[in-house]
Design a protein around this motif. Structure first.
Motif, PDB file in Angstrom:
ATOM      1  N   GLY A 163     -25.622   6.461 -11.900  1.00  0.00           N
ATOM      2  CA  GLY A 163     -26.033   5.133 -11.447  1.00  0.00           C
ATOM      3  C   GLY A 163     -25.372   4.000 -12.218  1.00  0.00           C
ATOM      4  N   ILE A 164     -24.195   4.265 -12.774  1.00  0.00           N
ATOM      5  CA  ILE A 164     -23.460   3.226 -13.506  1.00  0.00           C
ATOM      6  C   ILE A 164     -22.613   2.420 -12.512  1.00  0.00           C
ATOM      7  N   PRO A 165     -22.764   1.108 -12.458  1.00  0.00           N
ATOM      8  CA  PRO A 165     -21.982   0.288 -11.524  1.00  0.00           C
ATOM      9  C   PRO A 165     -20.480   0.426 -11.776  1.00  0.00           C
ATOM     10  N   THR A 166     -19.713   0.463 -10.693  1.00  0.00           N
ATOM     11  CA  THR A 166     -18.267   0.619 -10.818  1.00  0.00           C
ATOM     12  C   THR A 166     -17.510  -0.476 -10.070  1.00  0.00           C
ATOM     13  N   ILE A 167     -16.381  -0.846 -10.645  1.00  0.00           N
ATOM     14  CA  ILE A 167     -15.405  -1.717 -10.001  1.00  0.00           C
ATOM     15  C   ILE A 167     -14.124  -0.903  -9.903  1.00  0.00           C
ATOM     16  N   CYS A 168     -13.624  -0.691  -8.704  1.00  0.00           N
ATOM     17  CA  CYS A 168     -12.447   0.167  -8.523  1.00  0.00           C
ATOM     18  C   CYS A 168     -11.287  -0.588  -7.896  1.00  0.00           C
ATOM     19  N   LEU A 169     -10.109  -0.386  -8.457  1.00  0.00           N
ATOM     20  CA  LEU A 169      -8.881  -0.822  -7.818  1.00  0.00           C
ATOM     21  C   LEU A 169      -8.526   0.272  -6.815  1.00  0.00           C
ATOM     22  N   ILE A 170      -8.518  -0.076  -5.534  1.00  0.00           N
ATOM     23  CA  ILE A 170      -8.309   0.942  -4.498  1.00  0.00           C
ATOM     24  C   ILE A 170      -7.044   0.670  -3.700  1.00  0.00           C
ATOM     25  N   ASP A 171      -6.219   1.694  -3.558  1.00  0.00           N
ATOM     26  CA  ASP A 171      -5.034   1.604  -2.711  1.00  0.00           C
ATOM     27  C   ASP A 171      -5.418   2.096  -1.317  1.00  0.00           C
ATOM     28  N   THR A 172      -4.465   2.155  -0.408  1.00  0.00           N
ATOM     29  CA  THR A 172      -4.785   2.453   0.991  1.00  0.00           C
ATOM     30  C   THR A 172      -5.152   3.917   1.244  1.00  0.00           C
ATOM     31  N   ASN A 173      -5.093   4.759   0.201  1.00  0.00           N
ATOM     32  CA  ASN A 173      -5.508   6.157   0.350  1.00  0.00           C
ATOM     33  C   ASN A 173      -6.899   6.414  -0.218  1.00  0.00           C
ATOM     34  N   CYS A 174      -7.635   5.349  -0.521  1.00  0.00           N
ATOM     35  CA  CYS A 174      -8.946   5.472  -1.166  1.00  0.00           C
ATOM     36  C   CYS A 174     -10.097   5.209  -0.191  1.00  0.00           C
ATOM     37  N   ASP A 175     -11.313   5.478  -0.661  1.00  0.00           N
ATOM     38  CA  ASP A 175     -12.523   5.210   0.121  1.00  0.00           C
ATOM     39  C   ASP A 175     -13.242   4.012  -0.488  1.00  0.00           C
ATOM     40  N   PRO A 176     -13.237   2.868   0.180  1.00  0.00           N
ATOM     41  CA  PRO A 176     -13.840   1.651  -0.383  1.00  0.00           C
ATOM     42  C   PRO A 176     -15.360   1.710  -0.491  1.00  0.00           C
ATOM     43  N   ASN A 177     -15.979   2.717   0.135  1.00  0.00           N
ATOM     44  CA  ASN A 177     -17.433   2.799   0.134  1.00  0.00           C
ATOM     45  C   ASN A 177     -18.006   3.480  -1.102  1.00  0.00           C
ATOM     46  N   LEU A 178     -17.150   4.033  -1.942  1.00  0.00           N
ATOM     47  CA  LEU A 178     -17.640   4.803  -3.081  1.00  0.00           C
ATOM     48  C   LEU A 178     -17.997   3.945  -4.295  1.00  0.00           C
ATOM     49  N   GLY A 214       0.827  -1.203   0.000  1.00  0.00           N
ATOM     50  CA  GLY A 214       0.000   0.000   0.000  1.00  0.00           C
ATOM     51  C   GLY A 214       0.858   1.248   0.000  1.00  0.00           C
ATOM     52  N   HIS A 215       0.246   2.373   0.325  1.00  0.00           N
ATOM     53  CA  HIS A 215       0.974   3.638   0.432  1.00  0.00           C
ATOM     54  C   HIS A 215       1.655   3.730   1.804  1.00  0.00           C
ATOM     55  N   GLY A 216       2.428   4.784   1.982  1.00  0.00           N
ATOM     56  CA  GLY A 216       3.030   5.047   3.275  1.00  0.00           C
ATOM     57  C   GLY A 216       1.949   5.245   4.331  1.00  0.00           C
ATOM     58  N   THR A 217       2.281   4.907   5.565  1.00  0.00           N
ATOM     59  CA  THR A 217       1.276   4.954   6.636  1.00  0.00           C
ATOM     60  C   THR A 217       0.732   6.356   6.885  1.00  0.00           C
ATOM     61  N   ARG A 218       1.450   7.384   6.437  1.00  0.00           N
ATOM     62  CA  ARG A 218       0.954   8.748   6.620  1.00  0.00           C
ATOM     63  C   ARG A 218      -0.099   9.114   5.575  1.00  0.00           C
ATOM     64  N   LYS A 219      -0.100   8.396   4.462  1.00  0.00           N
ATOM     65  CA  LYS A 219      -1.053   8.668   3.390  1.00  0.00           C
ATOM     66  C   LYS A 219      -2.062   7.522   3.325  1.00  0.00           C
ATOM     67  N   TRP A 220      -3.054   7.591   4.166  1.00  0.00           N
ATOM     68  CA  TRP A 220      -4.042   6.520   4.146  1.00  0.00           C
ATOM     69  C   TRP A 220      -5.406   7.061   4.507  1.00  0.00           C
ATOM     70  N   ASN A 221      -6.421   6.329   4.078  1.00  0.00           N
ATOM     71  CA  ASN A 221      -7.802   6.657   4.411  1.00  0.00           C
ATOM     72  C   ASN A 221      -8.253   5.687   5.504  1.00  0.00           C
ATOM     73  N   PRO A 222      -8.676   6.180   6.660  1.00  0.00           N
ATOM     74  CA  PRO A 222      -9.108   5.289   7.753  1.00  0.00           C
ATOM     75  C   PRO A 222     -10.192   4.289   7.346  1.00  0.00           C
ATOM     76  N   GLN A 223     -10.943   4.623   6.289  1.00  0.00           N
ATOM     77  CA  GLN A 223     -11.975   3.693   5.817  1.00  0.00           C
ATOM     78  C   GLN A 223     -11.354   2.398   5.282  1.00  0.00           C
ATOM     79  N   MET A 224     -10.050   2.440   5.005  1.00  0.00           N
ATOM     80  CA  MET A 224      -9.371   1.254   4.480  1.00  0.00           C
ATOM     81  C   MET A 224      -8.886   0.316   5.577  1.00  0.00           C
ATOM     82  N   ALA A 225      -9.087   0.673   6.822  1.00  0.00           N
ATOM     83  CA  ALA A 225      -8.585  -0.129   7.942  1.00  0.00           C
ATOM     84  C   ALA A 225      -8.959  -1.618   7.851  1.00  0.00           C
ATOM     85  N   PRO A 226     -10.198  -1.975   7.478  1.00  0.00           N
ATOM     86  CA  PRO A 226     -10.544  -3.407   7.410  1.00  0.00           C
ATOM     87  C   PRO A 226      -9.758  -4.188   6.360  1.00  0.00           C
TER      88      PRO A 226
END
Length: 236
Positions: free
Chosen positions: A184-199, A21-33
């Motif tokens: 309303g178009i379904p999306t599949i996203c490759l998310i790194d640790t600085n992203c929001d998985p809920n979007l 992932g990214h450095g621990t300083r650049k992260w989105n808390p939503q990615m914790a799980p």
């Protein structure tokens, strides 16, 4: 639960660097799980969860391709551009790999006008229209055509909004993601640790900076799409 076996090997994923992932300083808390550990100042993604969501994404695109649905793959960062173009051509998907033009989907009528202009210029070029222009005008024509090719070349055959959009690097392609959400178009996203998985509808936690990681994820999705298209041809 995934419905098919997509041969997603954890060792291959680690070899491709999917888990970095990214450095621990650049992260989105939503990615914790989705984070398994911290190592030398870098978050390590839980690749077991990555494999699960990648499998679900493969199921989704397989079923969509089997029903004749249309895909758009978006990835404009330098590491992703070539892989996006290559994967899209293999799976016969539309793609954007240079720059996302704001309103590309939400202002589809304007995009359609640009595409028609692009097609007209290409047709004019094929007919030898450049031969009858002054050198200055021919240069302007070529420059305009090259610009349209750069930004619209991957969607030149798109005649309407896509059914599913696959996004590489959610953080960079946020504008594209917001347009999909609006429509309303379904999306599949490759998310790194600085992203929001809920979007996105399906979020695949993975390294979006390494070419090998991007290629691994796209190859699995493209294989599923191709399998679905083959199934569609056999049983339309």
């Amino acid at each position: 639960m995934t419905k098919r076996y997509w041969n997603i090997n954890l060792e291959e994923m680690m070899g491709a660097g999917v888990h970095f992932g990214h450095g621990t300083r650049k992260w989105n808390p939503q990615m914790a799980p989705f984070i398994a550990a911290k190592r030398k100042g870098i978050h390590i993604t839980n690749i077991t969860r990555t494999a699960r969501f990648l499998s679900e994404a493969c199921d989704l695109v397989f079923d969509a391709a089997r029903r004749g649905k249309k895909f758009l793959i978006v990835g404009t960062n330098n590491k992703a551009a070539d892989s996006v173009a290559r994967a899209s051509r293999k799976a016969r998907c539309h793609y954007v790999n240079k720059k996302w033009l704001a309103g590309m989907l939400t202002n589809w009528s304007i995009t359609e006008t640009r595409l028609n202009k692009f097609r007209d210029l290409r047709m004019e070029q094929k007919k030898g229209g450049l031969n009858h222009l002054l050198k200055r005008d021919a240069t302007m024509f070529k420059r305009q055509l090259a610009r349209l090719q750069t930004y619209l070349g991957g969607i030149q055959y798109m005649t309407g909004l896509p059914d599913i959009v696959i996004i590489v690097d959610q953080h960079k392609e946020y504008t594209a993601l917001r347009e999909c959400i609006t429509l309303g178009i379904p999306t599949i996203c490759l998310i790194d640790t600085n992203c929001d998985p809920n979007l996105s509808d399906i979020s695949i936690p993975a390294n979006d900076d390494a070419i090998s990681s991007i290629r691994f994820i796209l190859n699995k999705l493209v294989f599923a799409i191709c399998e679905g298209r083959f199934s569609y041809l056999i049983n339309p």
